[in-house]
Design an enzyme around this catalytic site. Structure first.
Site, PDB file in Angstrom:
ATOM      1  N   ASP A  55       0.487  -0.818   0.252  1.00 24.10           N
ATOM      2  CA  ASP A  55      -0.181  -0.229   0.414  1.00 24.10           C
ATOM      3  C   ASP A  55       0.698   1.274   0.079  1.00 24.10           C
ATOM      4  OD1 ASP A  55      -2.168  -1.360  -0.123  1.00 24.10           O
ATOM      5  OD2 ASP A  55      -2.404  -0.949   1.771  1.00 24.10           O
TER       6      ASP A  55
HETATM    7  C1  GLC Z   1      -0.386   2.610   6.067  1.00 27.92           C
HETATM    8  C2  GLC Z   1      -0.229   0.883   6.592  1.00 27.92           C
HETATM    9  C3  GLC Z   1      -0.327   0.038   5.635  1.00 27.92           C
HETATM   10  C4  GLC Z   1      -2.052  -0.021   5.665  1.00 27.92           C
HETATM   11  C5  GLC Z   1      -2.159   1.339   5.052  1.00 27.92           C
HETATM   12  C6  GLC Z   1      -3.764   0.678   4.735  1.00 27.92           C
HETATM   13  O1  GLC Z   1       0.317   2.676   5.396  1.00 27.92           O
HETATM   14  O2  GLC Z   1       1.530   0.903   6.759  1.00 27.92           O
HETATM   15  O3  GLC Z   1       0.072  -1.517   6.249  1.00 27.92           O
HETATM   16  O4  GLC Z   1      -1.958  -1.530   4.716  1.00 27.92           O
HETATM   17  O5  GLC Z   1      -2.309   1.995   5.821  1.00 27.92           O
HETATM   18  O6  GLC Z   1      -4.092   1.593   4.997  1.00 27.92           O
HETATM   19  C1  GLC Z   2      -1.408  -4.115   5.431  1.00 32.92           C
HETATM   20  C2  GLC Z   2      -2.815  -3.915   4.470  1.00 32.92           C
HETATM   21  C3  GLC Z   2      -2.817  -4.596   3.221  1.00 32.92           C
HETATM   22  C4  GLC Z   2      -1.019  -4.382   2.826  1.00 32.92           C
HETATM   23  C5  GLC Z   2       0.019  -4.119   3.871  1.00 32.92           C
HETATM   24  C6  GLC Z   2       1.354  -3.975   2.612  1.00 32.92           C
HETATM   25  O1  GLC Z   2      -1.198  -4.891   6.198  1.00 32.92           O
HETATM   26  O2  GLC Z   2      -4.109  -4.418   5.384  1.00 32.92           O
HETATM   27  O3  GLC Z   2      -3.448  -5.064   2.339  1.00 32.92           O
HETATM   28  O4  GLC Z   2      -1.037  -5.586   1.647  1.00 32.92           O
HETATM   29  O5  GLC Z   2       0.019  -3.443   4.921  1.00 32.92           O
HETATM   30  O6  GLC Z   2       0.818  -2.574   2.473  1.00 32.92           O
END
Ligand code: GLC
Ligand code: GLC
Length: 814
Positions: free
Chosen positions: A487
């Protein structure tokens, strides 16, 4: 250092001191009514949606960290001494503190000055309520005159509004008290048809429903004035902060034990029967009274508890293993499977790190979660798949999240995460391999929940596939969009305003930045889709999918290989990300894991080289970090990944979710030792002895462990709700132990450590119990097997067609 131990036989983790480094929690409920509960009775409850139907109040990020919960106070009326047997909130000196977190229940208790008290909390199956079974024993030589107080604080339903809109909220609280039952009915006068109720099985000496009356105007939960006085004030909340507290007086003879039940529930009335009498404003209690009566009965509560035990016994019984490694056994047999059910129920919404307010059910997260629970609750997996698919957009793309109550896509969290659609293909494939229920592919499913847009699920998968083909970049690799699995790799954001959300801020059109990770994901999805087409009357289409997959594989080899490992991406300027040419972020874990999972490089040695690079550059004793070197500063063209200080989260943290991809890759290349070694590094049970470093619960996975660039290397954060649960379960059971559902049967292909002499497993699959014994006869992974004594040529065992309910599978590894 440890704070407790596993009671494997009871399927419990037993915490033996209350001052764990962080709240160590458990979940209550598994259908519609849920609660989270810490080892000191902190936490809250909700009905279906942690934001919109929250029953009790909880203040996140509090000091102390975990305050507010399901509290009981005991008072010695002879001396005025009072304490909470769960330690919080009074922090009194107690002996024999224990918290037993079990499957859907938690028991917390202790002893003080000869009085032993404990409470078992659980949510019965098929009911919207929680039971607190409070047991108190007098171990003194003399009679004890005691008071018992219960205490919860009601949340005014919408947890977001509850914690922000005080000008309104301080005036709307309403309760009723009838027959010792406290009814919380805020907003019931208008559009709500639901209320909460809090009842007690003993005769009460009094009650309180106004927080200020119970605590006193200047006090906290540690010193409620009602408890100090030994007397409730029978307060009736009007506005301010409604609470529920019962006061019970008891006299216990030496050695006498008493049980008191407290029951907190959620109830809905039909719209036209809300009030009784109808023209009044009094809650109609006729519909709820039988439920209240049923669970204030000791025998009924005990029976409900036994039913819950049986339920979990059956779910976990679907896959049980006995290996030479205790940490593997207890995670597979109990805790990892249990955590997978929690991620299924909660997605990423409510934990002690997820506030229950912000996030709905993630499209990609929920599809991946399927891998971990589909064998336990296939019917609910089916429903989840159809719900997810119904939020898919006509383009094949997806909302990143949807809300569990409405089941609609959540626009606030954006879209254009270009990996999202493919997870639906992997989720459906996992469901089909487990169940063989091909009918799901012809289920009519709408796009974006639009009536009239229904098409068979199979077509949704085709659109997922084409979504990527319609969005290829300059090298022929998939365009990344807002981000891919990571993300925080935001190659099109260029966000320079403080506080702006990387997830939703306006993106560049993004015709350049490409993801090698999605390339690998696409190759895997192409293979799955081809397999699925072959088995479901779309045979002609299979070669087409495979051809596209092969073309992408070629592209990944040509433009996605950096010499010693797979590249991560190309940025908006067409420059490499995750390459030896980069100053920072030279190598990333995700494409190494996923390209190999897709089979790329297995034949020609690229896979092994990539894995050796992972071992050399990314592996630490606490797990595999996400990339190296960590980004030392913020890079506008990389986005959120470089917003984290080095070693945390996506910036070179050990993101436990993707470690299993490398475990699987190791297993696929035949390296059982390597696979299990990585598995053990992040296995929470195997880290129990370093609980003071790890800090999170030793019985469940956390999303992240701080990487080697962080001052707190080895410290876990964000436990419970993470894709780590499903992926580790999948890696250990399906790839290391190698018990793997396939379209036409159960495949057995272990890649276990060389020193293991073998293992045993019981796996229920499509109605048949497979009793599996694996024995090592040589150092490799070549499988020879017999089924009920008969040699079988392949290592896929179809469910027997002669009605046998049980088969014996003997496996030799050579
Ligand atoms: C933040 C977190 C990530 C998550 C994203 C979406 O970036 O670090 O892990 O997936 O938020 O909420
Ligand atoms: C968090 C989010 C997931 C994403 C991951 C890496 O675990 O829930 O959707 O793939 O972060 O950013």
């Amino acid at each position: 250092m440890q704070y407790g131990y596993f009671d494997d036989h009871a399927r419990e983790y037993v915490i033996t001191r209350p001052d764990t480094p962080l709240p160590w929690i458990n979940y209550l409920g598994c259908q519609a009514y849920f609660g989270i509960i810490s080892n000191t009775a902190g936490g809250y409850s909700f009905y279906r949606d942690a934001r919109l139907r929250r029953l009790t109040r909880y203040r996140y990020n509090n000091v102390p960290f975990d305050l507010g919960g399901r509290y009981i106070y005991v008072r010695d009326n002879a001396t005025g001494d009072y304490w909470s047997p769960s330690w919080q909130p009074t922090h009194s000196d107690i002996e024999q503190y224990t918290c037993r977190h079990g499957m859907g229940y938690t028991t917390i208790g202790s002893k003080r000055r000869g009085i032993v008290a404990s409470t078992r909390y659980f949510v019965p199956l098929d009911e919207n309520l929680e039971i607190w079974q409070f047991t108190i024993t007098n171990e003194r030589q003399t009679p004890a005159t005691l008071s018992v107080f219960s205490a919860i604080e009601f949340c005014l339903w919408d947890a977001q509004d509850d914690s922000t809109n005080f000008q309104r909220n301080f005036s709307i609280g309403e309760v009723e008290i009838a027959d010792g039952v406290i009814y919380h009915k805020t907003e019931y006068r208008e559009r709500r048809d639901h209320f909460a109720w809090f009842a007690c099985s003993a005769e009460t000496a009094g009650f309180d429903t106004q927080r200020e009356a119970f605590l006193g105007p200047t006090r906290g939960w540690d010193r409620p004035s009602a408890v100090e006085r030994g007397e409730s004030s029978n307060s009736v909340a009007h506005g301010w902060a409604p609470i529920g507290s019962h006061h019970v007086r008891i006299i216990l003879q030496p050695a006498e034990t008493r049980q008191i039940l407290f029951v907190l529930g959620y109830h809905e009335n039909p719209k036209d029967e809300k009030f009784d009498p109808p023209d009044s404003q009094t809650v109609n209690k006729k519909t709820v009274k039988p439920i209240v009566a049923r669970y204030l009965n000791q025998a009924n509560a005990d029976a409900a508890f036994q039913k819950l035990r049986t339920y979990w016994g059956e779910l976990l019984g679907i896959c049980q293993v006995t290996t030479p490694d205790i940490h593997t056994d207890r995670m597979v047999n109990v805790w990892n499977a249990y955590q997978c059910m929690a991620t299924f129920n909660m997605s990423r919404s409510a934990s002690f790190y997820e506030s229950g307010i912000g996030r709905g059910l993630g499209f990609r997260d929920s599809n991946q979660d399927l891998l971990g629970f589909v064998h336990m609750v296939p019917a609910r997996a089916r429903e989840r798949i159809l719900d997810l698919a119904a939020t898919q957009l006509p383009s094949g793309g997806a909302y990143h999240q949807y809300q569990p109550l409405t089941k609609k896509g959540n626009n606030d969290v954006g879209g254009n995460f270009n990996d999202d659609p493919h997870w639906l293909i992997l989720g459906v494939a996992a469901y089909l391999k487990e169940t063989g229920d091909w009918s799901i592919l012809s289920e009519p499913v709408p796009y974006d929940n639009q009536l009239g847009s229904e098409q068979p699920l199979y077509e949704h998968l085709q659109r997922s596939f084409h979504y990527t083909l319609d969005r290829l970049g300059p090298h022929g690799l998939p365009l990344i969009g807002r981000a891919d699995w990571n993300d925080c790799l935001n190659l099109n954001c260029f966000s320079d305003a403080p506080g702006q959300s990387f997830q939703t801020t306006t993106n560049k059109e993004g015709k350049v930045a490409e993801s090698v990770f999605i390339g690998g994901l696409f190759v895997l999805a192409a293979k799955e889709l081809a397999g699925l087409a072959r088995h479901s009357g779309h045979v002609d289409e299979a070669p087409g999918y495979l051809a596209e997959g092969a073309r992408m594989e070629e592209t990944v080899r040509r433009h996605g290989w950096d010499g010693e490992w797979f590249l991560r991406a190309y940025d908006d300027f067409g420059n490499k990300v995750g390459s030896k040419e980069c100053a920072e972020g030279k190598i990333f874990i995700e494409p190494q894991g996923f390209c190999i999972l897709a089979g790329i490089g297995l034949e020609d040695g690229l896979a092994r080289r990539a894995l050796e690079s992972v071992r050399k550059h990314l592996a630490t004793p606490h797990g595999i970090v996400l990339q190296q070197p960590a980004y030392s500063r913020y890079y506008l063209h990389l986005g959120e990944i470089s917003s984290y200080p080095p070693g945390y989260k996506e910036n070179a943290g050990i993101f436990c979710h993707n470690n299993p991809w490398v475990m699987i890759a190791e297993a696929m290349t035949g390296n059982g030792d390597g696979a299990h070694d990585y598995y053990s590094r992040i296995n929470p049970s195997a880290r129990e002895a370093i609980s003071d470093v790890h800090r999170c619960e030793p019985y469940v996975y956390a999303q992240m462990i701080a990487g080697r660039d962080a001052p707190t290397h080895g410290e876990a954060k964000n436990s419970w709700l993470t894709g780590t649960a499903a992926w580790n379960y999948y890696a250990i059971v399906q790839w290391i132990l190698g018990i793997r559902p396939a379209y036409d049967g159960l495949k057995i292909a272990p890649a276990i450590p060389e020193r293991w002499t073998g293992f045993r497993a019981v796996r229920k699959f499509r109605g048949v119990t497979y009793n599996i014994t694996v024995q090592r006869a040589g150092p490799g992974n070549t499988v020879k097997l017999t089924v009920d004594g008969q040699p079988v040529a392949r290592n896929v065992i179809p469910p027997p067609d002669d009605g046998r309910a049980e088969v014996t599978v003997e496996v030799t590894l050579q």
